[in-house]
Motif scaffolding. Structure first.
Motif, PDB file in Angstrom:
ATOM      1  N   HIS A  92       0.786  -1.236   0.000  1.00  0.00           N
ATOM      2  CA  HIS A  92       0.000   0.000   0.000  1.00  0.00           C
ATOM      3  C   HIS A  92       0.821   1.292   0.000  1.00  0.00           C
ATOM      4  N   PRO A  93       1.831   1.462   0.872  1.00  0.00           N
ATOM      5  CA  PRO A  93       2.515   2.766   0.922  1.00  0.00           C
ATOM      6  C   PRO A  93       3.274   3.119  -0.353  1.00  0.00           C
ATOM      7  N   PHE A  94       3.569   2.122  -1.202  1.00  0.00           N
ATOM      8  CA  PHE A  94       4.298   2.400  -2.432  1.00  0.00           C
ATOM      9  C   PHE A  94       3.397   3.000  -3.505  1.00  0.00           C
ATOM     10  N   HIS A 127      -4.932  -7.822   6.281  1.00  0.00           N
ATOM     11  CA  HIS A 127      -5.503  -6.776   5.430  1.00  0.00           C
ATOM     12  C   HIS A 127      -6.705  -6.105   6.073  1.00  0.00           C
ATOM     13  N   LEU A 128      -7.351  -6.796   7.005  1.00  0.00           N
ATOM     14  CA  LEU A 128      -8.565  -6.257   7.630  1.00  0.00           C
ATOM     15  C   LEU A 128      -8.276  -5.065   8.534  1.00  0.00           C
ATOM     16  N   GLN A 129      -7.017  -4.900   8.915  1.00  0.00           N
ATOM     17  CA  GLN A 129      -6.640  -3.765   9.776  1.00  0.00           C
ATOM     18  C   GLN A 129      -6.339  -2.498   8.987  1.00  0.00           C
ATOM     19  N   GLY A 130      -6.379  -2.584   7.673  1.00  0.00           N
ATOM     20  CA  GLY A 130      -6.155  -1.403   6.844  1.00  0.00           C
ATOM     21  C   GLY A 130      -4.690  -1.021   6.747  1.00  0.00           C
ATOM     22  N   PRO A 131      -4.401   0.163   6.198  1.00  0.00           N
ATOM     23  CA  PRO A 131      -3.011   0.616   6.040  1.00  0.00           C
ATOM     24  C   PRO A 131      -2.310   0.764   7.381  1.00  0.00           C
ATOM     25  N   ARG A 132      -1.027   0.421   7.403  1.00  0.00           N
ATOM     26  CA  ARG A 132      -0.226   0.516   8.616  1.00  0.00           C
ATOM     27  C   ARG A 132       0.906   1.509   8.424  1.00  0.00           C
ATOM     28  N   GLU A 133       1.460   1.926   9.553  1.00  0.00           N
ATOM     29  CA  GLU A 133       2.614   2.817   9.514  1.00  0.00           C
ATOM     30  C   GLU A 133       3.864   2.007   9.194  1.00  0.00           C
ATOM     31  N   HIS A 134       4.597   2.425   8.174  1.00  0.00           N
ATOM     32  CA  HIS A 134       5.823   1.752   7.775  1.00  0.00           C
ATOM     33  C   HIS A 134       7.039   2.622   8.085  1.00  0.00           C
ATOM     34  N   ASP A 135       8.188   1.998   8.089  1.00  0.00           N
ATOM     35  CA  ASP A 135       9.436   2.700   8.344  1.00  0.00           C
ATOM     36  C   ASP A 135      10.025   3.190   7.024  1.00  0.00           C
ATOM     37  N   PRO A 136       9.917   4.485   6.703  1.00  0.00           N
ATOM     38  CA  PRO A 136      10.423   4.981   5.419  1.00  0.00           C
ATOM     39  C   PRO A 136      11.934   4.893   5.290  1.00  0.00           C
ATOM     40  N   GLU A 137      12.634   4.762   6.415  1.00  0.00           N
ATOM     41  CA  GLU A 137      14.088   4.652   6.372  1.00  0.00           C
ATOM     42  C   GLU A 137      14.539   3.215   6.089  1.00  0.00           C
ATOM     43  N   GLY A 138      13.621   2.272   6.185  1.00  0.00           N
ATOM     44  CA  GLY A 138      13.979   0.874   5.980  1.00  0.00           C
ATOM     45  C   GLY A 138      13.217   0.250   4.837  1.00  0.00           C
ATOM     46  N   SER A 139      13.070   0.993   3.756  1.00  0.00           N
ATOM     47  CA  SER A 139      12.356   0.508   2.571  1.00  0.00           C
ATOM     48  C   SER A 139      10.903   0.167   2.893  1.00  0.00           C
ATOM     49  N   TYR A 140      10.304   0.957   3.795  1.00  0.00           N
ATOM     50  CA  TYR A 140       8.884   0.816   4.113  1.00  0.00           C
ATOM     51  C   TYR A 140       8.526  -0.549   4.704  1.00  0.00           C
ATOM     52  N   PHE A 152      -2.200 -15.026  -5.013  1.00  0.00           N
ATOM     53  CA  PHE A 152      -2.909 -13.755  -5.134  1.00  0.00           C
ATOM     54  C   PHE A 152      -3.050 -13.145  -3.741  1.00  0.00           C
ATOM     55  N   PHE A 153      -2.825 -11.832  -3.618  1.00  0.00           N
ATOM     56  CA  PHE A 153      -3.042 -11.177  -2.329  1.00  0.00           C
ATOM     57  C   PHE A 153      -3.325  -9.692  -2.522  1.00  0.00           C
ATOM     58  N   THR A 154      -4.064  -9.118  -1.582  1.00  0.00           N
ATOM     59  CA  THR A 154      -4.363  -7.694  -1.625  1.00  0.00           C
ATOM     60  C   THR A 154      -3.159  -6.885  -1.185  1.00  0.00           C
ATOM     61  N   TYR A 155      -3.077  -5.642  -1.636  1.00  0.00           N
ATOM     62  CA  TYR A 155      -1.906  -4.833  -1.292  1.00  0.00           C
ATOM     63  C   TYR A 155      -1.907  -4.372   0.156  1.00  0.00           C
ATOM     64  N   LEU A 156      -2.951  -4.740   0.917  1.00  0.00           N
ATOM     65  CA  LEU A 156      -2.979  -4.472   2.356  1.00  0.00           C
ATOM     66  C   LEU A 156      -2.510  -5.677   3.178  1.00  0.00           C
TER      67      LEU A 156
END
Length: 255
Positions: free
Chosen positions: A128-130, A162-175, A197-201
């Motif tokens: 998702h973050p990409f 995926h049911l928890q929605g978007p999460r916070e990623h570490d932008p310094e560690g390639s997300y 097959f998988f969802t982007y979440l």
């Protein structure tokens, strides 16, 4: 080359996908097809003589040392065999069913080869973050062109994440997701011809290839054409917006 004509239960696949955020379709390609695409993948990489390595900086924490990875964006622009695979109904019908839509639109593709003995891992992350989209109707399909047991660094997923929605990623560690233990993800060993097959979440990653053979996969990232991106990314991906199944009701194409 033998082509399979299996007709999976699309309703059952869609139900599992909704619950778990992923589904592994066994034998979507025949063994002969998978072997053909494996040969084409390795030939392409050798012919193009690419030396860039997309290994994430954060991968060092999983491997404990230097690892290697080969890749190629947009293989369909180098070999028509990949173009045919992108629009194969065996793939597009499953992609449409699990998203619950009629149209399937290309976002981008990536060819990956994890070399033997030290093929690079991918830390746990969401896609998702990409390239975030408004309604999150974005998915991925990983085609396995050779067997991918755990020792080859198979894909791992966290069912239901995926049911928890978007999460916070570490932008310094390639997300990647630094607070999610890699061991908490469930390995998804696959055979040549299987497609995951998988969802982007869905939180996913993969381990180090410590085997004596390469692991060869092709990733197709796709979306519902009616789901607009919230951030314009991956503009370099050739063919983004190409309809793989159905029509684009928005006439937006690659925007």
């Amino acid at each position: 080359m033998t082509i399979t004509h299996r007709s999976p239960d699309l309703s059952a696949l869609a139900e599992q996908y909704a619950t778990d955020g992923f589904v592994l379709v066994k034998g979507l390609l025949s063994k002969e097809e998978a072997a053909f695409y494996r040969e084409r993948s390795h030939t392409l990489l050798a012919q193009l003589n690419r030396h860039d390595d997309p290994t994430w900086k954060s991968a060092m924490g999983l491997s404990g040392g230097a690892t290697r990875l080969q890749h190629l964006h947009d293989a369909q622009f180098y070999d028509a065999a990949f173009s045919r695979l992108m629009v194969d109904p065996r793939f597009t019908d499953v992609a449409a069913a699990v998203m619950g839509v009629e149209g399937v639109q290309l976002h981008h593709t990536k060819l990956f080869v994890k070399p033997p003995e030290n093929g690079s891992p991918f830390p746990l992350h969401q896609d998702h973050p990409f390239f975030p989209h408004q309604y999150h109707r974005v998915g991925a399909a990983i085609f396995h062109f050779d067997d991918a047991p755990e020792e080859k660094g198979c894909v791992r997923v966290i069912p239901g994440s995926h049911l928890q929605g978007p999460r916070e990623h570490d932008p310094e560690g390639s997300y990647h997701l630094p607070d999610v233990p890699f061991e908490s993800a469930t390995p998804q060993p696959a055979e040549a011809g299987d497609v995951l097959f998988f969802t982007y979440l869905t939180v996913h990653g993969s381990g180090v290839n410590v085997s004596e053979e390469a692991r060869t996969t092709w990733l197709i990232q796709y979306r519902d054409p009616a789901d607009p991106p919230t951030v314009k990314t991956h503009d370099h991906s050739l063919g983004q917006g190409m309809m793989l199944r159905g029509t684009d009701p928005t006439h937006r194409s690659g925007v």
